[in-house]
Design a protein around this motif. Structure first.
Motif, PDB file in Angstrom:
ATOM      1  N   ILE A   1      -6.330  12.486 -11.509  1.00  8.32           N
ATOM      2  CA  ILE A   1      -6.326  11.020 -11.558  1.00  8.32           C
ATOM      3  C   ILE A   1      -6.981  10.460 -10.294  1.00  8.32           C
ATOM      4  CG2 ILE A   1      -4.824   8.991 -11.599  1.00  8.32           C
ATOM      5  CD1 ILE A   1      -2.806  10.946 -13.116  1.00  8.32           C
TER       6      ILE A   1
ATOM      7  N   THR B   1      -4.574   0.370   1.214  1.00  6.14           N
ATOM      8  CA  THR B   1      -4.265   1.045  -0.039  1.00  6.14           C
ATOM      9  C   THR B   1      -3.620   2.402   0.190  1.00  6.14           C
ATOM     10  OG1 THR B   1      -6.584   1.643  -0.041  1.00  6.14           O
ATOM     11  CG2 THR B   1      -5.913  -0.058  -1.588  1.00  6.14           C
ATOM     12  N   ILE B   2      -3.717   2.925   1.413  1.00  8.71           N
ATOM     13  CA  ILE B   2      -3.087   4.210   1.703  1.00  8.71           C
ATOM     14  C   ILE B   2      -1.575   4.108   1.463  1.00  8.71           C
ATOM     15  CG2 ILE B   2      -2.833   3.726   4.203  1.00  8.71           C
ATOM     16  CD1 ILE B   2      -3.419   6.795   4.550  1.00  8.71           C
ATOM     17  N   GLU B   3      -1.022   2.926   1.736  1.00  8.86           N
ATOM     18  CA  GLU B   3       0.410   2.726   1.546  1.00  8.86           C
ATOM     19  C   GLU B   3       0.786   2.834   0.068  1.00  8.86           C
ATOM     20  OE1 GLU B   3       1.697  -0.493   3.907  1.00  8.86           O
ATOM     21  OE2 GLU B   3       3.775  -0.329   3.251  1.00  8.86           O
ATOM     22  N   LEU B   4      -0.106   2.293  -0.743  1.00 12.72           N
ATOM     23  CA  LEU B   4       0.103   2.353  -2.185  1.00 12.72           C
ATOM     24  C   LEU B   4      -0.008   3.795  -2.678  1.00 12.72           C
ATOM     25  CD1 LEU B   4       0.100  -0.122  -4.281  1.00 12.72           C
ATOM     26  CD2 LEU B   4      -2.114   0.817  -4.887  1.00 12.72           C
ATOM     27  N   LEU B   5      -1.054   4.450  -2.230  1.00 10.94           N
ATOM     28  CA  LEU B   5      -1.353   5.810  -2.664  1.00 10.94           C
ATOM     29  C   LEU B   5      -0.226   6.771  -2.299  1.00 10.94           C
ATOM     30  CD1 LEU B   5      -3.889   6.599  -4.096  1.00 10.94           C
ATOM     31  CD2 LEU B   5      -4.904   7.271  -1.932  1.00 10.94           C
ATOM     32  N   VAL B   6       0.275   6.635  -1.067  1.00 13.70           N
ATOM     33  CA  VAL B   6       1.306   7.560  -0.599  1.00 13.70           C
ATOM     34  C   VAL B   6       2.649   7.289  -1.279  1.00 13.70           C
ATOM     35  CG1 VAL B   6       2.637   8.243   1.449  1.00 13.70           C
ATOM     36  CG2 VAL B   6       0.160   8.036   1.598  1.00 13.70           C
ATOM     37  N   THR B   7       2.902   6.015  -1.688  1.00 12.60           N
ATOM     38  CA  THR B   7       4.184   5.732  -2.316  1.00 12.60           C
ATOM     39  C   THR B   7       4.143   5.923  -3.839  1.00 12.60           C
ATOM     40  OG1 THR B   7       3.629   3.378  -2.328  1.00 12.60           O
ATOM     41  CG2 THR B   7       5.015   4.157  -0.530  1.00 12.60           C
ATOM     42  N   LEU B   8       2.971   6.233  -4.382  1.00 14.57           N
ATOM     43  CA  LEU B   8       2.913   6.631  -5.793  1.00 14.57           C
ATOM     44  C   LEU B   8       3.385   8.089  -5.867  1.00 14.57           C
ATOM     45  CD1 LEU B   8      -0.478   5.034  -6.909  1.00 14.57           C
ATOM     46  CD2 LEU B   8       1.773   4.485  -7.803  1.00 14.57           C
ATOM     47  N   PRO B   9       3.878   8.517  -7.029  1.00 17.74           N
ATOM     48  CA  PRO B   9       4.422   9.878  -7.068  1.00 17.74           C
ATOM     49  C   PRO B   9       3.345  10.971  -7.071  1.00 17.74           C
ATOM     50  CG  PRO B   9       4.695   8.811  -9.194  1.00 17.74           C
ATOM     51  CD  PRO B   9       4.107   7.793  -8.273  1.00 17.74           C
ATOM     52  N   PHE B  10       2.571  11.028  -5.996  1.00 20.81           N
ATOM     53  CA  PHE B  10       1.586  12.095  -5.809  1.00 20.81           C
ATOM     54  C   PHE B  10       2.049  12.985  -4.658  1.00 20.81           C
ATOM     55  CE2 PHE B  10      -1.684   8.752  -7.104  1.00 20.81           C
ATOM     56  CZ  PHE B  10      -2.017   9.361  -8.299  1.00 20.81           C
ATOM     57  N   ALA B  11       1.689  14.266  -4.734  1.00 11.87           N
ATOM     58  CA  ALA B  11       1.875  15.113  -3.561  1.00 11.87           C
ATOM     59  C   ALA B  11       0.713  14.812  -2.620  1.00 11.87           C
ATOM     60  CB  ALA B  11       1.885  16.574  -3.955  1.00 11.87           C
TER      61      ALA B  11
ATOM     62  N   THR C   1      10.585   3.426   0.877  1.00 11.82           N
ATOM     63  CA  THR C   1       9.646   3.699  -0.204  1.00 11.82           C
ATOM     64  C   THR C   1       8.943   5.041  -0.019  1.00 11.82           C
ATOM     65  OG1 THR C   1       7.984   2.454   1.014  1.00 11.82           O
ATOM     66  CG2 THR C   1       9.122   1.296  -0.756  1.00 11.82           C
TER      67      THR C   1
ATOM     68  N   PHE D   1       6.866   5.894   2.486  1.00 12.09           N
ATOM     69  CA  PHE D   1       5.585   5.896   3.173  1.00 12.09           C
ATOM     70  C   PHE D   1       5.746   6.472   4.576  1.00 12.09           C
ATOM     71  CE2 PHE D   1       2.274   3.548   5.697  1.00 12.09           C
ATOM     72  CZ  PHE D   1       1.207   4.286   5.219  1.00 12.09           C
TER      73      PHE D   1
ATOM     74  N   ILE E   1       8.779  13.150  -4.516  1.00 11.47           N
ATOM     75  CA  ILE E   1       8.040  12.746  -5.712  1.00 11.47           C
ATOM     76  C   ILE E   1       8.983  12.193  -6.783  1.00 11.47           C
ATOM     77  CG2 ILE E   1       6.522  13.562  -7.571  1.00 11.47           C
ATOM     78  CD1 ILE E   1       5.154  15.296  -5.540  1.00 11.47           C
TER      79      ILE E   1
ATOM     80  N   LYS F   1      10.248   8.799  -5.660  1.00  9.69           N
ATOM     81  CA  LYS F   1       9.224   7.749  -5.721  1.00  9.69           C
ATOM     82  C   LYS F   1       9.015   7.250  -7.152  1.00  9.69           C
ATOM     83  CE  LYS F   1       6.743   9.223  -1.598  1.00  9.69           C
ATOM     84  NZ  LYS F   1       5.658  10.072  -1.088  1.00  9.69           N
TER      85      LYS F   1
ATOM     86  N   PRO G   1       3.482  -3.376  -1.342  1.00  8.90           N
ATOM     87  CA  PRO G   1       3.338  -3.314   0.111  1.00  8.90           C
ATOM     88  C   PRO G   1       2.907  -4.657   0.682  1.00  8.90           C
ATOM     89  CG  PRO G   1       2.108  -1.531  -0.955  1.00  8.90           C
ATOM     90  CD  PRO G   1       2.483  -2.527  -2.007  1.00  8.90           C
TER      91      PRO G   1
ATOM     92  N   PRO H   1      -2.083  -4.673  -1.141  1.00  7.91           N
ATOM     93  CA  PRO H   1      -3.377  -3.994  -1.125  1.00  7.91           C
ATOM     94  C   PRO H   1      -3.766  -3.411  -2.484  1.00  7.91           C
ATOM     95  CG  PRO H   1      -1.704  -2.575  -0.159  1.00  7.91           C
ATOM     96  CD  PRO H   1      -1.041  -3.893  -0.438  1.00  7.91           C
TER      97      PRO H   1
ATOM     98  N   ARG I   1       1.408   6.920 -12.571  1.00  6.94           N
ATOM     99  CA  ARG I   1       2.826   6.914 -12.913  1.00  6.94           C
ATOM    100  C   ARG I   1       3.120   7.839 -14.089  1.00  6.94           C
ATOM    101  NH1 ARG I   1       6.204   5.253  -9.062  1.00  6.94           N
ATOM    102  NH2 ARG I   1       5.437   3.405  -7.997  1.00  6.94           N
TER     103      ARG I   1
END
Lengths: 241, 270
Positions: A3, A78-88, B62, B64, B84, B87, B94, B98, B116
């Motif tokens: 993704i 956007t790094i904040e968004l990316l890191v808080t999405l459920p990705f490793a 969250t 981060f 994971i 989350k 945020p 962003p 998701r």
């Protein structure tokens, strides 16, 4: 991971970046190969001029791709968004890197007409060309992984670009014949060989000559793994900066 | 009867539990020893002056930022050991909402839906739903960078609502919105807060009265007030009639209001 990869890869084409990059790469590659490298004058059915100049061409343009990988995410937040999405974290690092690499491979593939020209004019050693292209693709990945690591370190894209060029320039220089000749005047043979073996250029040249040695391939693949691993660590450590 | 009991048990469930949260950057503490417990059905207003540690706290719960010390659990899942999984239970807006500037609203939301875990068709349905929910129909094909501040904020909100999370963390959700948009978003948050745990940070104290069931004020990294908006207001001296919440806020975060209040009380007794 796929993704992240897809989003990143598409992002190149969503802006004029892709077009500008590809046109400039092709123009310079053509210039180096045909005019400066003298493909026709050499009267030899190989792409030696192209492969000889490609590391230096990469030196100038690949950092332009890698500089934005993380620095841009930081700048836009956007790094904040990316890191808080459920990705490793490793998925993010790998997805981004592979997208940049795939994009550089698109650029390299666009030079295949050079190969076709060659086949039309003469009878090139296709095996050597395959290994030359393999070397080019591996070198691109290696250089991008270095650039990605540097991009992870800073929020400023210009700094990421300049630092990447500097670091990559040194690693290429260590394998450049002229540098080694100078070094030979004061250093022992063992030191010279050790120095040269750390250079991406040494391993690139070996592969380009058509001898696929597993050690050279391992140098590039191993380097990428190390830099990507470091990249993950740096992001984990400095994500909020 | 059984149904009612079940509902109240559900409502009382603590969805966000953070204990002893601490964050140190070098030698300075951004957050020192904060406890947060938010139940389903609660809308918690997170208040404090700039630099008090609001965003840092939100970034920790969250996932981060890693806390220097403390424990965080989301819907019963330990965020620090199972990041994971934890989350997956939260939606997060945020600070500054962003998003990728070159993507259209639709593309961006589809990316979040896929992230998701929704596949093609489900992803499309999800995106449609949130677009409708926060009224983004008119701008769905516009790129994010060309949107007005209000639409950017709404896109961020849509992204946070994508997976219908039980915990919502919203960092200044109404910042930059016009009064109509503010009203709309507040209504939405109240609605969402009925069966979810919502934490929102804000500088607008009237917002706390309008949407929050509870308020926490932090100052210099520690909690200085925790209670309902009514309790907060009642802390203001009786002689203050206007902007009572603002007065309490200043009193608790600068000590300034307090001094003035005591002086006034002294004056009145004399």
């Amino acid at each position: 991971m796929s993704i992240v990869f897809r989003r990143e890869f598409r992002a190149y084409f969503a802006t004029p970046l892709a077009a500008v990059f590809l046109v400039i790469f092709l123009f310079l590659a053509g210039l180096f190969t045909f005019n400066i490298g003298g493909l026709y004058e050499r009267d030899q059915a190989d792409l030696r001029p192209f492969f000889q100049y490609v590391p230096w061409l990469f030196l100038l343009i690949l950092p332009a791709i890698s500089m934005r990988l993380w620095a841009e995410e930081r700048r836009t937040g956007t790094i904040e968004l990316l890191v808080t999405l459920p990705f490793a974290l490793s998925d993010l690092v790998l997805g981004k890197f592979l997208a940049a690499w795939a994009f550089s491979i698109v650029a390299v593939l666009l030079t295949v007409p050079f190969w076709i020209t060659l086949s039309w004019l003469g009878d090139p050693d296709h095996g050597a060309l395959v290994s030359g292209y393999l070397a080019t693709v591996l070198l691109a990945g290696f250089m991008l992984s270095v650039g990605a690591l540097i991009s992870a370190w800073t929020k400023n894209q210009v700094i990421a670009f300049v630092l990447s060029v500097a670091v990559l320039f040194i690693t290429l220089l260590l394998g450049y014949p002229a540098t080694l000749d100078v070094a030979r005047t004061f250093a022992s043979k063992g030191v010279i060989e050790a120095l040269a073996s750390t250079s991406a250029l040494t391993h690139f040249d070996a592969l380009m000559r058509g001898v696929v040695d597993l050690r050279d391939v391992l140098y590039f693949v191993g380097g990428m793994i190390v830099f990507l691993w470091l990249n993950t660590a740096v992001i984990d450590w400095k994500k909020s900066d | 009867m059984a149904k009612v009991v079940e509902n109240s048990a559900r409502a009382a469930e603590e969805l966000l539990v953070a204990t002893g949260l601490e964050k140190r950057f070098g030698d300075t503490y951004a957050v020192r020893g904060i406890d947060l417990r938010v139940r389903a059905g609660e809308v918690l207003g997170f208040l404090g002056p700039n630099g008090a540690g609001k965003s840092t706290s939100m970034r920790m719960v969250t996932g981060f930022l890693e806390p220097t010390a403390g424990a965080i659990s989301l819907c019963g899942i330990n965020l620090l050991t199972h990041p994971i999984e934890a989350k997956r239970t939260i939606g997060y807006l945020p600070e500054g909402a962003p998003a990728y500037p070159e993507m259209t609203v639709e593309e961006f939301l589809t990316f979040v839906a896929e992230a998701r875990g929704y596949a093609r068709r489900d992803a499309r349905d999800r995106v449609e739903r949130v677009i409708e929910r926060v009224h983004l129909q008119g701008v769905r094909r516009k790129s994010f960078e060309t949107l007005s501040k209000g639409y950017k904020r709404r896109t961020g909100l849509a992204q946070a609502l994508m997976h219908d999370p039980r915990v919502l963390i919203l960092d200044e959700p109404t910042d930059g919105l016009d009064p109509n948009q503010k009203h709309e978003v507040r209504t939405l948050i109240r609605e969402l807060g009925r069966d979810r745990a919502v934490v929102l940070s804000t500088h607008i104290l009237e917002e706390v009265e309008a949407v929050c069931t509870r308020a926490i004020i932090i100052n210099q990294g520690t909690v200085v007030f925790d209670g309902t908006p009514t309790e907060m207001e009642s802390k203001a001296p009786a002689n203050i009639t206007k902007n009572r919440m603002d007065h309490v806020f200043r009193m608790l975060t600068t000590g300034e209001g307090e001094r003035r209040a005591t002086r006034r009380t002294k004056g009145s007794t004399r």
